[in-house]
Design a protein around this motif. Structure first.
Motif, mmCIF file in Angstrom:
data_model
loop_
_atom_site.group_PDB
_atom_site.id
_atom_site.type_symbol
_atom_site.label_atom_id
_atom_site.label_comp_id
_atom_site.label_asym_id
_atom_site.label_seq_id
_atom_site.Cartn_x
_atom_site.Cartn_y
_atom_site.Cartn_z
ATOM 1 N N GLN A 139 48.904 43.715 33.025
ATOM 2 C CA GLN A 139 48.216 43.004 34.103
ATOM 3 C C GLN A 139 47.301 43.943 34.884
ATOM 4 N N ARG A 140 47.765 45.172 35.129
ATOM 5 C CA ARG A 140 46.904 46.139 35.822
ATOM 6 C C ARG A 140 45.649 46.433 35.009
ATOM 7 N N PHE A 141 45.819 46.516 33.689
ATOM 8 C CA PHE A 141 44.673 46.793 32.822
ATOM 9 C C PHE A 141 43.588 45.741 32.996
ATOM 10 N N TRP A 142 43.968 44.469 32.884
ATOM 11 C CA TRP A 142 42.968 43.404 32.936
ATOM 12 C C TRP A 142 42.405 43.217 34.345
ATOM 13 N N THR A 143 43.255 43.144 35.335
ATOM 14 C CA THR A 143 42.760 42.916 36.691
ATOM 15 C C THR A 143 41.918 44.085 37.173
ATOM 16 N N GLY A 144 42.277 45.291 36.766
ATOM 17 C CA GLY A 144 41.506 46.467 37.163
ATOM 18 C C GLY A 144 40.115 46.494 36.573
ATOM 19 N N ARG A 145 39.885 45.701 35.550
ATOM 20 C CA ARG A 145 38.565 45.611 34.930
ATOM 21 C C ARG A 145 37.835 44.319 35.287
ATOM 22 N N GLY A 146 38.357 43.627 36.287
ATOM 23 C CA GLY A 146 37.651 42.461 36.810
ATOM 24 C C GLY A 146 37.907 41.165 36.076
ATOM 25 N N TRP A 147 38.978 41.090 35.280
ATOM 26 C CA TRP A 147 39.307 39.856 34.560
ATOM 27 C C TRP A 147 40.224 38.985 35.406
ATOM 28 N N ARG A 148 40.050 37.673 35.300
ATOM 29 C CA ARG A 148 40.883 36.705 36.011
ATOM 30 C C ARG A 148 42.068 36.297 35.134
ATOM 31 N N ARG A 149 43.190 36.062 35.765
ATOM 32 C CA ARG A 149 44.385 35.615 35.038
ATOM 33 C C ARG A 149 44.647 34.143 35.333
ATOM 34 N N ASN A 184 48.921 34.104 29.039
ATOM 35 C CA ASN A 184 47.888 34.341 30.035
ATOM 36 C C ASN A 184 46.519 34.144 29.387
ATOM 37 N N VAL A 185 45.672 33.396 30.073
ATOM 38 C CA VAL A 185 44.273 33.287 29.675
ATOM 39 C C VAL A 185 43.502 34.219 30.623
ATOM 40 N N TRP A 186 43.039 35.339 30.083
ATOM 41 C CA TRP A 186 42.235 36.274 30.865
ATOM 42 C C TRP A 186 40.769 35.935 30.647
ATOM 43 N N SER A 187 39.987 35.945 31.714
ATOM 44 C CA SER A 187 38.579 35.563 31.597
ATOM 45 C C SER A 187 37.705 36.453 32.457
ATOM 46 N N LYS A 188 36.468 36.604 32.009
ATOM 47 C CA LYS A 188 35.513 37.422 32.742
ATOM 48 C C LYS A 188 34.121 36.840 32.569
ATOM 49 N N ASP A 189 33.366 36.751 33.652
ATOM 50 C CA ASP A 189 31.990 36.292 33.626
ATOM 51 C C ASP A 189 31.055 37.501 33.563
#
Length: 242
Positions: free
Chosen positions: A181-191, A236-241
């Motif tokens: 979770q830290r990996f994805w959120t730290g790179r600006g991805w939404r959970r 988890n669906v991780w997403s990034k714009d």
């Protein structure tokens, strides 16, 4: 998992740099059964569609495997590209989509996508990025190929929740959900957490799939303690714009 993000494979017919995925690579027919059983209520697609439409746009499916999801995206998308490192799976995906002229399947890896810069609008990667850490080269490629205004989706297991999550945690204790979770959120991805389910047409199908997804001892213990043909399954669906 279709295995396209980390390095380490030298298997014949596999693109260099692909991480082996023992379920679909070695049990392709059983993985097809699993694909048909996953999310019969369409919750994952709904979670993606709530954030970005692929209608009339270009979709990239990273780690597309046998191309199971390509026809579904093709119903609305202007064009669909599947990328998969395993030659045999590429061949199956091409056969599956041969009548869909706006769908193409290319052999390649997440960290070296065979696509031009700024050429796709929506990216779908389902069980292909192996839980975050180690995926940085693949994510850098998304920065290159996704157009401004595009969106990428990475779908992965959440081992902190659900029956399957408990099974997964016992099989793969080395996966640290907090680090993921830290990996994805730290790179600006939404959970976006989703509680979906597996729904199989027979107990034999469920048992076959459990045995390719879990370590042998955990698989047998899980099957001994679980009745029926359905399993609740958290992702988890991780997403990034972009």
């Amino acid at each position: 998992m279709t295995g396209v993000s980390r390095s380490g494979s030298g298997a014949r017919g596999v693109s260099p740099g692909a991480r082996p995925s023992p379920n679909i690579w070695h049990h392709t027919a059983t993985y097809e059964i699993e694909n048909r059983a996953v999310d019969p209520d369409g919750l994952l697609e709904a979670a993606m569609a709530a954030q970005a439409s692929w209608a009339g746009r270009t979709v990239l499916d990273v780690g597309c495997g046998t191309g199971f999801h390509l026809p579904r995206f093709a119903e609305a998308a202007a064009s669909v590209v599947g990328v998969e490192p395993h030659h045999d799976l590429v061949a199956i995906a091409r056969r599956r989509t041969k009548r869909l002229r706006h769908v193409s399947v290319l052999q390649g890896t997440a960290q070296d996508l065979p696509l031009p810069d700024a050429s796709v609008d929506v990216v779908h990667a389902r069980w292909a990025y192996f839980f975050g850490p180690g995926c940085e080269p693949g994510l850098a490629e998304l920065d290159r190929v996704v157009r401004r205004g595009g969106t990428a989706f990475v779908i992965d297991n959440d081992p902190t929740r659900s029956t399957f999550g408990g099974w997964f945690r016992r099989s793969f204790p080395e996966v640290d959900p907090e680090a993921v979770q830290r990996f994805w959120t730290g790179r600006g991805w939404r959970r976006t957490p989703v509680e979906m389910r597996w729904s199989f047409s027979s107990r034999a199908d469920l048992e076959a799939v459990v045995r390719i997804e879990l370590t042998p001892d955990v698989a047998e213990a899980a099957l001994a303690g679980h009745e029926g043909t359905e399993v609740d399954y958290a992702v988890n669906v991780w997403s990034k714009d972009y």
